[in-house]
Design a protein around this motif. Structure first.
Motif, PDB file in Angstrom:
ATOM      1  N   LEU A  95       0.799  -1.346   0.144  1.00  0.00           N
ATOM      2  CA  LEU A  95       0.158   0.772   0.177  1.00  0.00           C
ATOM      3  C   LEU A  95       0.651   1.247  -0.142  1.00  0.00           C
ATOM      4  CD1 LEU A  95      -2.644   1.244   0.094  1.00  0.00           C
ATOM      5  CD2 LEU A  95      -2.345   0.858   2.143  1.00  0.00           C
ATOM      6  N   VAL A  96       0.460   2.490  -1.360  1.00  0.00           N
ATOM      7  CA  VAL A  96       1.536   3.307  -0.981  1.00  0.00           C
ATOM      8  C   VAL A  96       0.882   4.721  -0.851  1.00  0.00           C
ATOM      9  CG1 VAL A  96       3.159   4.374  -2.427  1.00  0.00           C
ATOM     10  CG2 VAL A  96       3.091   2.365  -3.102  1.00  0.00           C
ATOM     11  N   VAL A  97       1.650   5.175   0.141  1.00  0.00           N
ATOM     12  CA  VAL A  97      -0.007   5.789   0.620  1.00  0.00           C
ATOM     13  C   VAL A  97       1.074   7.188   0.410  1.00  0.00           C
ATOM     14  CG1 VAL A  97      -0.961   7.117   2.743  1.00  0.00           C
ATOM     15  CG2 VAL A  97      -0.673   4.835   2.633  1.00  0.00           C
ATOM     16  N   GLY A  98       0.251   8.470   0.161  1.00  0.00           N
ATOM     17  CA  GLY A  98       1.333   9.969   0.112  1.00  0.00           C
ATOM     18  C   GLY A  98      -0.167  10.555  -0.760  1.00  0.00           C
ATOM     19  N   PRO A  99       0.154  11.995  -0.487  1.00  0.00           N
ATOM     20  CA  PRO A  99      -0.940  12.734  -1.073  1.00  0.00           C
ATOM     21  C   PRO A  99      -0.145  13.107  -2.549  1.00  0.00           C
ATOM     22  CG  PRO A  99       1.148  14.521  -0.017  1.00  0.00           C
ATOM     23  CD  PRO A  99       0.938  12.879   0.499  1.00  0.00           C
ATOM     24  N   HIS A 360      -0.410  -1.183 -14.730  1.00  0.00           N
ATOM     25  CA  HIS A 360      -0.771   0.178 -13.962  1.00  0.00           C
ATOM     26  C   HIS A 360      -2.943  -0.256 -14.501  1.00  0.00           C
ATOM     27  CE1 HIS A 360      -1.080   3.816 -12.163  1.00  0.00           C
ATOM     28  NE2 HIS A 360      -2.694   3.002 -12.071  1.00  0.00           N
ATOM     29  N   GLU A 361      -3.281  -0.685 -14.096  1.00  0.00           N
ATOM     30  CA  GLU A 361      -5.035  -0.966 -14.016  1.00  0.00           C
ATOM     31  C   GLU A 361      -5.047   0.343 -13.790  1.00  0.00           C
ATOM     32  OE1 GLU A 361      -7.960  -1.151 -15.979  1.00  0.00           O
ATOM     33  OE2 GLU A 361      -6.775  -2.450 -16.587  1.00  0.00           O
ATOM     34  N   GLN A 362      -5.999   1.388 -14.475  1.00  0.00           N
ATOM     35  CA  GLN A 362      -6.259   2.870 -13.979  1.00  0.00           C
ATOM     36  C   GLN A 362      -8.079   2.717 -13.967  1.00  0.00           C
ATOM     37  OE1 GLN A 362      -5.187   5.678 -16.653  1.00  0.00           O
ATOM     38  NE2 GLN A 362      -3.477   5.047 -16.656  1.00  0.00           N
ATOM     39  N   ASN A 363      -8.418   1.686 -14.453  1.00  0.00           N
ATOM     40  CA  ASN A 363      -9.775   1.057 -14.376  1.00  0.00           C
ATOM     41  C   ASN A 363     -10.810  -0.065 -13.891  1.00  0.00           C
ATOM     42  OD1 ASN A 363     -12.611   1.913 -14.669  1.00  0.00           O
ATOM     43  ND2 ASN A 363     -13.159   1.717 -16.180  1.00  0.00           N
ATOM     44  N   PRO A 364     -10.006  -0.036 -12.379  1.00  0.00           N
ATOM     45  CA  PRO A 364     -10.130  -1.857 -12.075  1.00  0.00           C
ATOM     46  C   PRO A 364     -11.807  -2.051 -11.750  1.00  0.00           C
ATOM     47  CG  PRO A 364      -9.835  -0.513  -9.721  1.00  0.00           C
ATOM     48  CD  PRO A 364      -9.635   1.011 -11.660  1.00  0.00           C
ATOM     49  N   LEU A 402      -0.790  -2.649 -10.103  1.00  0.00           N
ATOM     50  CA  LEU A 402      -0.567  -1.714  -9.434  1.00  0.00           C
ATOM     51  C   LEU A 402      -1.635  -0.888 -10.011  1.00  0.00           C
ATOM     52  CD1 LEU A 402       2.637  -2.166 -10.488  1.00  0.00           C
ATOM     53  CD2 LEU A 402       2.616   0.333 -10.694  1.00  0.00           C
ATOM     54  N   VAL A 403      -2.633  -0.314  -9.093  1.00  0.00           N
ATOM     55  CA  VAL A 403      -4.348  -0.267  -9.061  1.00  0.00           C
ATOM     56  C   VAL A 403      -4.721   1.042  -7.945  1.00  0.00           C
ATOM     57  CG1 VAL A 403      -6.619  -0.851  -8.615  1.00  0.00           C
ATOM     58  CG2 VAL A 403      -5.498  -2.338  -9.372  1.00  0.00           C
ATOM     59  N   ASP A 404      -5.607   2.009  -8.503  1.00  0.00           N
ATOM     60  CA  ASP A 404      -6.122   3.059  -7.840  1.00  0.00           C
ATOM     61  C   ASP A 404      -6.977   2.670  -6.304  1.00  0.00           C
ATOM     62  OD1 ASP A 404      -3.888   5.345  -9.180  1.00  0.00           O
ATOM     63  OD2 ASP A 404      -4.703   5.494 -10.173  1.00  0.00           O
ATOM     64  N   GLY A 405      -6.243   3.652  -5.436  1.00  0.00           N
ATOM     65  CA  GLY A 405      -7.008   3.154  -4.559  1.00  0.00           C
ATOM     66  C   GLY A 405      -8.471   3.405  -4.526  1.00  0.00           C
ATOM     67  N   VAL A 456       0.011  -3.551  -6.459  1.00  0.00           N
ATOM     68  CA  VAL A 456       0.132  -2.511  -5.281  1.00  0.00           C
ATOM     69  C   VAL A 456      -0.340  -1.142  -5.234  1.00  0.00           C
ATOM     70  CG1 VAL A 456       1.787  -0.593  -5.745  1.00  0.00           C
ATOM     71  CG2 VAL A 456       2.222  -2.851  -6.060  1.00  0.00           C
ATOM     72  N   VAL A 457      -1.344  -0.884  -4.406  1.00  0.00           N
ATOM     73  CA  VAL A 457      -2.449  -0.066  -4.403  1.00  0.00           C
ATOM     74  C   VAL A 457      -2.275   1.342  -3.850  1.00  0.00           C
ATOM     75  CG1 VAL A 457      -4.462   0.902  -3.093  1.00  0.00           C
ATOM     76  CG2 VAL A 457      -4.253  -1.735  -3.948  1.00  0.00           C
ATOM     77  N   PHE A 458      -2.495   2.584  -4.801  1.00  0.00           N
ATOM     78  CA  PHE A 458      -1.802   4.028  -4.310  1.00  0.00           C
ATOM     79  C   PHE A 458      -3.527   4.809  -3.977  1.00  0.00           C
ATOM     80  CE2 PHE A 458       0.281   2.848  -8.255  1.00  0.00           C
ATOM     81  CZ  PHE A 458       1.882   2.909  -7.529  1.00  0.00           C
ATOM     82  N   ALA A 459      -3.107   5.185  -2.262  1.00  0.00           N
ATOM     83  CA  ALA A 459      -3.808   6.140  -1.904  1.00  0.00           C
ATOM     84  C   ALA A 459      -3.444   6.918  -1.393  1.00  0.00           C
ATOM     85  CB  ALA A 459      -4.399   4.905  -1.076  1.00  0.00           C
TER      86      ALA A 459
END
Length: 586
Positions: A95-99, A360-364, A402-405, A456-459
């Protein structure tokens, strides 16, 4: 459960900054006061008002600096990403957390890619028909980079049969063999009738061929007795003859309609002939595939099943050739719905020389993660699979997904299915209620594919909390966190690195060099965004936008270097846009 948390230790960072500042006191002059806070030494390039002194930066333009690719002071986050990239074994999802704008996506991909490149290429996967009444599909594992070739070879084999089988079944040799079987059974019938004729003759009864068929009549003194004469014969004799005639007529009917066992034998011999002719061409079409993939588990059994089905359905190729002939028929065959069950549906394949994938899947959505099935109508009106399309899980299998939370939270069915897939270590096509790229009521059974992927999830902080609240099961799968800080302490080293990062932006974006005064304004803007002259914002995305826009203004003025005026103009425009967005949001 093991949980490894990488976060910035702010107290240690503060101590390090203090030690760094103390060591620089020898070159520092009197402290500055800004925002009511204790000032930093001039070694951090600030004047007494808290503004960055361009002349003290030590360069004329960014062209004088060695560009920096990495982020500024995100060592702990980078350490976490490297740990997730390198550790072996399942379950270490990240889980990758950051602004937004912290460079978390860019950094994560940059750190994951080298590890992926060094990894072994994953196997290819394809779905093939099971050729059983269920209409299901087997998952076929193939060596890396060979699935597309297998699919192409199978399509060529079908094309070859679409041309060869119609020719084989219209050849003189086949026609002669078929007519021989038919004639054999026809002559067998004639022999039976001749034998019956002799039997009837011995009983003074004649078998007569007429336009209406075969008739039976009594014989007296070698001549056929007419009806009126026969009626004058004594009743006892007449009944005896009638009984014989009835028995003969029954035998004639049986011969003319062919006895069931004879018809069964005739059909069996014709089927055997057809299978012999079709089998020879089917084996020839599949031999090359069999030889090339002989060592691959599952290929031999698949080709045997395909060959049996092709032989049984050879007539489909012959009837399909009536509309087209030659090469045109062959090209049509591979894409025709009737032949779809013989083709491979490639789900995952690796390219030559590549390691593990980073996807990187932008629309999961469910379909984008797990794939989709396209159904069509066969010639007999039944529903059949036309195409099975891959999803991001298939493409990322053996590597990183890779996925956007936020996008994942917006697709709850997909998020829950993803959790089940990660827990079971398999890709199972079990779509939620409602159509998922398929036509028809029933979805065919697809054998699950083993899954080995690092998620890997970005949030941001808010997304992290929503993920934990809405999907606690999925949230618990993340054993590693990489936390990107919003800001860093302002020191001589961080200012130097910030300037080199600006040089890196200029280099990557192919922009004009920025002079020292322009970089100084960017440093001051980073301090402003951090909320203190003692800090620098780490939101590199904002820096990239400003540099691009400043380059535009330098271009309009025909300058070869981006000046402080260009940077100031870009900053004002950026602030106006941000203010408008805030006003609209409120």
């Amino acid at each position: 459960m093991f949980f490894k948390l990488f976060k910035s230790d702010k107290s240690k960072a503060a101590e390090a900054a203090s030690d760094s500042s103390s060591s620089e006191q020898a070159v520092a002059e009197k402290p500055a006061e800004a925002d009511g806070e204790p000032g930093l030494p001039l070694g951090a390039y600030m004047d007494s008002a808290g503004a960055t002194v361009a002349d003290s930066l030590g360069f004329n333009t960014t062209a004088d600096l060695k560009p920096a690719d990495g982020p500024l002071a995100q060592e702990k986050a980078i350490e976490a990403i490297d740990f997730a990239a390198g550790i072996k074994g399942p379950g270490y999802h990240l889980l990758v957390v950051g602004p937004t704008g912290s460079g978390r996506r860019t950094v994560a991909r940059a750190r994951l890619q080298p590890a992926a490149d060094k990894s072994a290429r994953p196997s290819d996967w394809a779905y093939v028909s099971s050729f059983d009444p269920t209409g299901g599909f087997r998952a076929l594992k193939l060596p890396s980079g060979t699935a597309k070739r297998f699919a192409e070879m199978m399509a060529r084999a079908i094309d070859q049969l679409a041309d060869a089988l119609p020719a084989a079944f219209t050849a003189d040799d086949y026609d002669l063999k078929r007519r021989t079987i038919e004639e054999e059974f026809r002559f067998s019938r004639e022999d039976a009738l001749e034998s019956l004729r002799r039997e009837a003759e011995a009983q003074n009864i004649a078998l007569l061929r007429t336009p209406a068929g075969i008739a039976v009549a009594p014989v007296l003194e070698g001549k056929v007795v007419k009806t009126d004469v026969f009626n004058s014969v004594p009743e006892v004799l007449r009944r005896e003859v009638e009984t014989k005639i009835a028995a003969l007529e029954a035998e004639i009917e049986a011969i003319l309609t062919e006895r069931p066992e004879a018809e069964k034998e005739r059909r069996a011999r014709l089927v055997a002939l057809n299978e012999q002719v079709a089998g020879r061409h089917v084996r020839a079409a599949l031999d090359e595939i069999k030889a090339e993939f002989a060592e691959v588990a599952g290929v031999e059994s698949y080709l045997k099943a395909a060959a049996r089905d092709l032989v049984r359905n050879a007539a489909m190729f012959v009837s399909g050739a009536t509309a087209s002939t030659g090469a045109q028929a062959a090209r049509v065959s591979a894409s025709h719905p009737s032949f779809a069950r013989y083709l491979l549906h490639v789900l995952a394949t690796s390219s030559e020389g590549a390691g593990a994938p980073v996807i990187h899947e932008q629309n999961p959505t469910y379909a984008n993660l797990f794939g989709r099935i396209e159904l069509g109508t066969a010639a007999d009106g039944s529903t059949q699979v036309i195409r099975i399309k891959q999803g991001a899980l298939h493409r990322a299998n053996g590597g990183f997904l890779l996925v956007d939370g936020e996008a994942l939270i917006d697709s709850p069915a997909a998020a829950d299915a993803l959790r089940r897939a990660l827990e079971a270590d398999e890709i199972r096509f079990d779509p939620p209620a409602g159509p998922v790229g398929a036509v028809g009521d029933e979805v065919p059974d697809l054998e699950p594919i083993p899954l080995n992927v690092r998620l890997v999830v970005f949030a941001n902080a808010g997304t992290q909390r929503r993920l934990a609240a809405s999907f606690p099961g999925l949230r618990r799968l993340f054993k590693i966190e990489a936390v990107f800080d919003h800001a860093v302490d302002r020191t001589k080293d961080t200012v130097d690195t910030f300037a080199r990062i600006v040089a890196g932006v200029v280099d990557k974006q192919n922009l004009r060099p920025i002079d020292a005064a322009g970089v100084a304004l960017l440093i001051d803007e980073a301090a402003h965004r951090a909320g203190s002259t003692r800090k620098l914002s780490l939101l590199i995305g904002d820096v990239i936008d400003v540099c691009r826009e400043a380059d535009h203004w330098a271009d309009t003025e025909k300058r070869k270097t981006i000046s402080a005026a260009d940077v100031e103009r870009a900053l004002k425009q950026r602030r106006a846009i941000n203010a408008a967005e805030l006003a609209e949001a409120s």
